[in-house]
Enzyme design. Structure first.
Site, PDB file in Angstrom:
ATOM      1  N   CYS A 111       0.826  -1.208   0.000  1.00 30.15           N
ATOM      2  CA  CYS A 111       0.000   0.000   0.000  1.00 30.15           C
ATOM      3  C   CYS A 111       0.860   1.257   0.000  1.00 30.15           C
ATOM      4  O   CYS A 111       0.645   2.167  -0.796  1.00 30.15           O
ATOM      5  CB  CYS A 111      -0.920  -0.002   1.215  1.00 30.15           C
ATOM      6  SG  CYS A 111      -1.843   1.536   1.420  1.00 30.15           S
ATOM      7  N   HIS A 155     -28.616  19.942   5.908  1.00 29.95           N
ATOM      8  CA  HIS A 155     -29.091  20.475   4.625  1.00 29.95           C
ATOM      9  C   HIS A 155     -28.465  21.844   4.399  1.00 29.95           C
ATOM     10  O   HIS A 155     -28.435  22.665   5.311  1.00 29.95           O
ATOM     11  CB  HIS A 155     -30.608  20.596   4.635  1.00 29.95           C
ATOM     12  CG  HIS A 155     -31.160  21.241   3.391  1.00 29.95           C
ATOM     13  ND1 HIS A 155     -31.313  20.545   2.208  1.00 29.95           N
ATOM     14  CD2 HIS A 155     -31.563  22.513   3.138  1.00 29.95           C
ATOM     15  CE1 HIS A 155     -31.798  21.365   1.294  1.00 29.95           C
ATOM     16  NE2 HIS A 155     -31.952  22.573   1.828  1.00 29.95           N
TER      17      HIS A 155
END
Length: 473
Positions: A42, A447
């Site tokens: 990795c 929101h």
């Protein structure tokens, strides 16, 4: 023969186990073996260096798309060599730090060379023979090279050697249609290369939900050429440095040739168990050469444990880290713990991003049946944040799959910006005892944030086949 309390092959995720053993017992000694740069796949040649390249590609695409927001900007010049040097410098710094720790620890003997079993629990490392009652096999994997005529003679890049490039190829052909092919195709196309992806499977990213892979194919096709269902049959040199790739359409049998300056082979990963003579160590392998483990990640040889890529399941760093935790519980703490792979997430860092966890829609349909399957789907374009981001003309969406009676989440798939971040809410729910989608509908979502696209996908859950939902074939 040198005796150790623990032998670890590989310096990736298994090093957390080595650290735990040594920190708990100052007199314990471990042998750590790795014939490559320390840090594991990795860090040294996988997800970290590729993401250091993919972020500059994202910056380029962001600038190129600025005009739709009334911002006039252009990319004057891409200094490919600087992009590559930055990646190599950052990775090199991390590798040097790990090497420093390995070479200076009084409890570790670091062997930066290859090793091979000569008997159970016994390995030959260079001129030394070493033995331990417990062994960790973090063997990793290596690029798969298909038997294509002319390929060895012409030369090619892999996900390992592509990191050494100093100059950007004008024309790049990528063999393969999986994660690595898509990510590097996206990077090189953003850097200015003419990219062609040659995939053997009928679909790009064949393991993804069919709708997801189709949207990604459409989007990537804007900046590169993608030929799926094509088998590469021959490679030959052209001119001074060029290469010609002949491939056959598996449906029609027609043959086409694609010219390139460089070839990148990205056709999967293969095991490395043969390099360590695993069978001589009494370790059972499957027909492909991956290490066979039980549900506790122990091999056929008692107190020899395998983790990460070595087992051939889910070749992701986060899964290898999870494996290390399971091995630590079983091998070190003696607390029997089974590995559970019901919700292994993954992401593809292209533009757009792809992220998935659990069953695809066809898999869920097969396992649960239509009567027990709920499907929810929401477009990014139909959210306030999606509209603000200029996504109105896109097909990006979130798909959620759940069980009818229990509302248990069985799969989730996202194609769109920040998919790798957005999916985590769903992944986490799949690790709760009930695994239901109810916390999403019961809770509040900010929101107008992009996470509303996940909330609305869950709110739209309907029985499979409901008229509002478009199903992939």
């Amino acid at each position: 023969m040198r005796e150790y309390d623990l032998i670890a092959i590989g310096t990736g995720s298994g090093m957390s186990i080595v650290d735990a053993v040594l920190s708990g017992n100052p007199s314990a000694r471990a042998a750590v073996i790795d014939d490559g740069p320390p840090g594991g796949i990795c860090l040294t040649r996988g997800c970290i260096p590729s993401k250091l390249l993919l972020y500059p590609a994202e910056v380029v695409r962001t600038i190129q798309g600025a005009e739709q927001f009334g911002i006039e900007a252009n990319v004057k010049r891409i200094r490919f060599e600087k992009v590559m040097d930055r990646m190599r410098h950052l990775i090199g710094t991390d590798i040097a730090q790990i090497r420093q720790v390995l070479t200076t620890s009084p409890q570790i003997d670091y062997y930066p060379t290859s090793a091979a079993f000569v008997a159970p629990y016994t390995l030959r490392v260079g001129k030394e023979t070493i033995h331990a009652p417990r062994i960790l096999l973090g063997l990793g994997s290596r690029p798969t090279i298909p038997p294509v005529e002319g390929l060895p003679e012409v030369g090619y890049l892999t996900s390992d050697t592509v990191l050494d490039l100093k100059e950007r190829p004008d024309r790049l052909v990528i063999l393969g249609g999986g994660y690595i092919a898509c990510e590097y195709g996206y990077f090189f196309a953003a850097m200015g290369s003419a990219v062609t992806i040659l995939g053997r499977n009928p679909r790009l990213l064949p393991g993804e939900d069919p709708e997801i892979s189709e949207v990604l194919r459409e989007e990537l096709s804007r900046s590169m050429k993608i030929l799926t269902n094509h088998e590469v049959v021959r490679v030959k040199p052209v001119g001074r440095r060029g290469k010609s790739v002949a491939c056959r359409d598996r449906a029609t049998g027609a043959t086409v040739a694609v010219d390139a300056d460089e070839l990148l082979v990205a056709t999967g990963r293969s095991p490395t168990s043969d390099l360590v003579n695993a069978k001589t160590g009494g370790i059972t392998l499957d027909t492909q050469g991956w290490v066979v483990v039980d549900e506790f990640l122990e091999t056929s040889q008692k107190d020899v444990w395998a983790l990460g890529d070595a087992t051939g399941k889910f070749p992701f760093k986060h899964k290898a880290n999870y494996d290390a935790k399971i091995v630590y519980y079983n091998a070190i703490l003696g607390r029997p713990t089974r590995a559970d792979y019901h919700a292994v997430p993954h992401a593809v860092f292209t533009d757009p991003e792809v992220a998935s966890v659990g069953l695809t829609e066809p898999e869920a349909l097969t396992q649960l049946g239509g009567e027990q399957l709920l499907v929810g789907r929401q477009r990014f374009a139909d959210t306030a944040k999606g509209e603000a981001m200029g996504l109105s003309e896109t097909k990006f969406f979130v798909k959620v799959l759940a069980e009818t009676d229990t509302r248990r989440l069985v799969g989730a798939h996202i194609v769109g910006p920040r998919a790798s971040d957005l999916i985590q809410e769903l992944v986490t729910l799949m690790y709760t005892p009930a695994r239901t989608v109810d916390p999403i509908t019961d809770g509040m979502h900010i929101h107008p944030a992009l996470s509303e696209v996940v909330e609305r996908a869950v709110l739209s859950l309907r029985p499979y086949g409901a008229s509002h939902h478009h199903h992939a074939t």
